[in-house]
Design an enzyme around this catalytic site. Sequence first.
Site, PDB file in Angstrom:
ATOM      1  N   LYS A 190      -1.084  -8.323  -5.068  1.00 17.54           N
ATOM      2  CA  LYS A 190      -1.802  -8.586  -3.807  1.00 17.54           C
ATOM      3  C   LYS A 190      -3.114  -7.808  -3.876  1.00 17.54           C
ATOM      4  CE  LYS A 190      -1.134  -7.891   1.207  1.00 17.54           C
ATOM      5  NZ  LYS A 190      -0.152  -7.402   2.189  1.00 17.54           N
ATOM      6  N   TRP A 191      -4.226  -8.536  -3.830  1.00 15.58           N
ATOM      7  CA  TRP A 191      -5.564  -7.944  -3.991  1.00 15.58           C
ATOM      8  C   TRP A 191      -6.206  -7.860  -2.612  1.00 15.58           C
ATOM      9  CZ3 TRP A 191      -8.588  -8.153  -8.994  1.00 15.58           C
ATOM     10  CH2 TRP A 191      -9.905  -7.682  -8.828  1.00 15.58           C
ATOM     11  N   ASP A 192      -6.323  -6.638  -2.095  1.00 12.86           N
ATOM     12  CA  ASP A 192      -6.778  -6.464  -0.713  1.00 12.86           C
ATOM     13  C   ASP A 192      -8.252  -6.040  -0.656  1.00 12.86           C
ATOM     14  OD1 ASP A 192      -6.517  -6.346   2.056  1.00 12.86           O
ATOM     15  OD2 ASP A 192      -4.583  -5.324   1.954  1.00 12.86           O
ATOM     16  N   ARG A 238     -11.992   2.382   8.213  1.00 16.56           N
ATOM     17  CA  ARG A 238     -10.646   2.695   7.700  1.00 16.56           C
ATOM     18  C   ARG A 238     -10.670   3.846   6.685  1.00 16.56           C
ATOM     19  NH1 ARG A 238      -5.686  -0.228   4.656  1.00 16.56           N
ATOM     20  NH2 ARG A 238      -4.167   0.031   6.310  1.00 16.56           N
ATOM     21  N   ASP A 260      -2.956 -10.856   9.261  1.00 13.24           N
ATOM     22  CA  ASP A 260      -1.979  -9.809   9.565  1.00 13.24           C
ATOM     23  C   ASP A 260      -1.210 -10.151  10.836  1.00 13.24           C
ATOM     24  OD1 ASP A 260      -2.453  -8.250   7.387  1.00 13.24           O
ATOM     25  OD2 ASP A 260      -3.611  -6.710   8.416  1.00 13.24           O
ATOM     26  N   ASN A 290     -10.363  -4.157   2.551  1.00 12.59           N
ATOM     27  CA  ASN A 290     -10.155  -3.783   3.950  1.00 12.59           C
ATOM     28  C   ASN A 290     -11.362  -3.264   4.704  1.00 12.59           C
ATOM     29  OD1 ASN A 290      -7.508  -4.482   4.727  1.00 12.59           O
ATOM     30  ND2 ASN A 290      -6.710  -2.972   3.314  1.00 12.59           N
ATOM     31  N   CYS A 293      -6.185 -11.058  -0.145  1.00  8.49           N
ATOM     32  CA  CYS A 293      -5.969 -10.561   1.210  1.00  8.49           C
ATOM     33  C   CYS A 293      -7.211  -9.779   1.601  1.00  8.49           C
ATOM     34  CB  CYS A 293      -4.743  -9.642   1.187  1.00  8.49           C
ATOM     35  SG  CYS A 293      -4.398  -8.812   2.739  1.00  8.49           S
ATOM     36  N   ASP A 344       0.826  -1.219   0.000  1.00  7.20           N
ATOM     37  CA  ASP A 344       0.000   0.000   0.000  1.00  7.20           C
ATOM     38  C   ASP A 344       0.859   1.269   0.000  1.00  7.20           C
ATOM     39  OD1 ASP A 344      -2.070   1.726   0.308  1.00  7.20           O
ATOM     40  OD2 ASP A 344      -2.819   0.896   2.195  1.00  7.20           O
TER      41      ASP A 344
HETATM   42  C1  GLA Z   1      -4.253  -4.891   4.990  1.00  9.23           C
HETATM   43  C2  GLA Z   1      -3.340  -6.072   4.709  1.00  9.23           C
HETATM   44  C3  GLA Z   1      -1.912  -5.713   5.046  1.00  9.23           C
HETATM   45  C4  GLA Z   1      -1.502  -4.490   4.247  1.00  9.23           C
HETATM   46  C5  GLA Z   1      -2.461  -3.342   4.545  1.00  9.23           C
HETATM   47  C6  GLA Z   1      -2.161  -2.167   3.654  1.00  9.23           C
HETATM   48  O1  GLA Z   1      -4.394  -4.678   6.350  1.00  9.23           O
HETATM   49  O2  GLA Z   1      -3.739  -7.199   5.416  1.00  9.23           O
HETATM   50  O3  GLA Z   1      -1.062  -6.794   4.746  1.00  9.23           O
HETATM   51  O4  GLA Z   1      -1.501  -4.795   2.884  1.00  9.23           O
HETATM   52  O5  GLA Z   1      -3.804  -3.724   4.333  1.00  9.23           O
HETATM   53  O6  GLA Z   1      -3.029  -1.112   3.866  1.00  9.23           O
END
Ligand code: GLA
Length: 727
Positions: free
Chosen positions: A479-481, A446, A551, A483, A529, A370
Amino acid sequence: MPITYNQEKKLFKLDTVTSSYILQVFEEGYLIHLYYGARIPDDNLTELRIVAFDHSAFEPNNARVKSWEFSPTISPLEYPASGTGDFRIPAFTVKAPEGNTATDLRYLTHRILKGKKPLEGIPALYVNSDDEADTLEVDLIDRLTGVVVTVSYTVFNNTGAMTRSAYVRNTGKAPVELKTVMSASVELNGADFRMIHLWGRYGKERTYTEQPLHHGIQGFESRRGSSSHEYNPFAAFAKNNASEDYGEVYGFNLVWSGSFSFEAQADSYDNTRVNVGINYKDFSWLLKPGEGFQAPEVVMVYTTEGIGEMSRIYHRLYNKNLIRGEWRDKVRPVLINSWEAAYFNFDDDKLVAFAERAKKLGIEMLVMDDGWFGHRNDDHTSLGDWYVNEKKLKGGLSSLISRVKALGLKFGIWYEPEMISEDSDLYRAHPDWCLHIKGREQSNCRNQYVLDMTRKEVRDNIFDQMYKVLSENDIDYLKWDFNRNLTEVGSEGLPPERQTEIYHRFVLGTYDLMDRITKAFPHILLENCSGGGGRYDPAMLYFSPQIWASDNTDPIERLTIQFGTSLCYPASSMGAHVSASTRASYETKGNVALWGSFGYELDPLKLSEETCDLIRRQIAEYHKYYDLIHKGDLYRIETPTENPCRCAWEFVSPDKSEMLFTFVIIRIVNNPKYMPRFKGLDPNRYYREETSGEIYSGALLMNAGYNMVNFSRPDGASYKLHFVAVD
Ligand code: GLA
């Protein structure tokens, strides 16, 4: 033949290596469930029809059914509907144009097919060739509305697994409303089961729990719009006398990344109905004449060899028939991720410095997490603006990538495609593109909102932005997040009568975008993720061969997470990294992370020489044991749920010629004796333990055990023992 139809008895028999599953078209077209359990050789089962021998005036029956022992209230129905005599939890409910919800499904026709068809718009298990599986489709009709439900069953040859799903068509003349469409409803014989499932929260995903069933309805769900940290779409029902290594176990894993529901009803006649599917609570779907609706599939495993064997059946199946693409079989690179090393505080020079040091340690890929896009320096801004921040990456992304590649490392990048920040060009241009309800306050999570993935123009915009970066740069990994979860679920793209479809359509939209990205860039390794492992489900595994498990990288905490995850997900799928910020020695961090797809989450410039040497050894071990861990069989020897003081597991190669045993002392207790009995070896072969050179028979190691008395060391210590057959 794995699927047979006995015309005379109107009886279907579906055999896996370990199980038989039998259903029958009964009088008046009721499809009834006769059996699911250990494999049986024949179909002489008519007397097994579960009878309502003493049913009372309170158990209604269809007046045309002659068999007095049948009642929809008591008899086991294969895909039960509601409002017509079955008062248990329904698999299917449709609201008719007249407004009532009484639903009645009867047999119409069936087909037996070779292979397995893909599901429309939804990830599912696949076959590599048609001879790997056979499929049965049974059409059931609700004659009043004209709604037809096709219940599908695929039997995978050479495994103990089968899948089920349901597809609904409106063949009537008026629109109907789907209220409940479960993927499977299975009647288990008896109520003497323990329900095993995985609960958790952020940083504590997939923790094992089990409870004995009681009369009544019990279950768990997600209503978050994603499969969630809190509960995983997985449950096992173990007979009360079953354990890790022995006994009957039924596993259910839903291939779906949205809200879901798992319910078990132990009824008044001591049968258990298990319903698995999308969550019906925040759902209804308008189905116009000619339209169809696909429910996701559930992967079912049956074994008589305990919870451990159930897990191994899932692992083998997912490694071969769920995970796809070139990275299914290619060795995954050891990566270093910038997140815990720098958070948002990096520039091109810092990343290149990380890469230079990482290369010297043997690390193979740098992942820029990020913070590389828009003007993102904290989590308040720029989601949705997927262009490079050239103030941070001076000279742009290609310049950074060429500097990293010149060092001999691969390069990975982070995205959160389904999200939008209020402070972004995208939001300023399209404030209506996030999920929202006019006049209602937006919940803040967030500092970001959820994009309205139900809208094609939104998906197209994100796809185009991603396509530009990914096609103009030499990127190996993404990495596809994801949140946050869904709140104020409203869409300006859908009419009022379809607002209850958003939770479902959102997930379909995400699948569409993932499908387009993975098709456009098949060589990119995708890692899913969601704030760690908040979307760890089989549907995500279909797109991303590996998923960031949590995490929480503390190795002791990870034991619980990884043991839970291993109930149905293979080691190859588990993103597991060594980090600096946690307790325990680097040795133990490495030994625990070796269980999965391995990497580092730390600033490589801040390591002592001693740690650097250890990391070089760890990476060599990752490659040495790669096939054993990624393609071998997992045996859980001692789990942190059973024993809070120590924990141990093994990987055995499929030909039983090699075994890696790992043992972690969580907390020293005043009992030096530990003689683990290994599992899965060949009792007739001899194995050499690599460090001592000692040779032991497989029979001795499995029956007498291995003496670990000399291994007691401080809390948090860990050991690996490698055994190789000497024949
Ligand atoms: C999430 C992911 C972390 C990281 C953060 C970045 O929390 O699990 O590994 O990539 O976002 O904002």
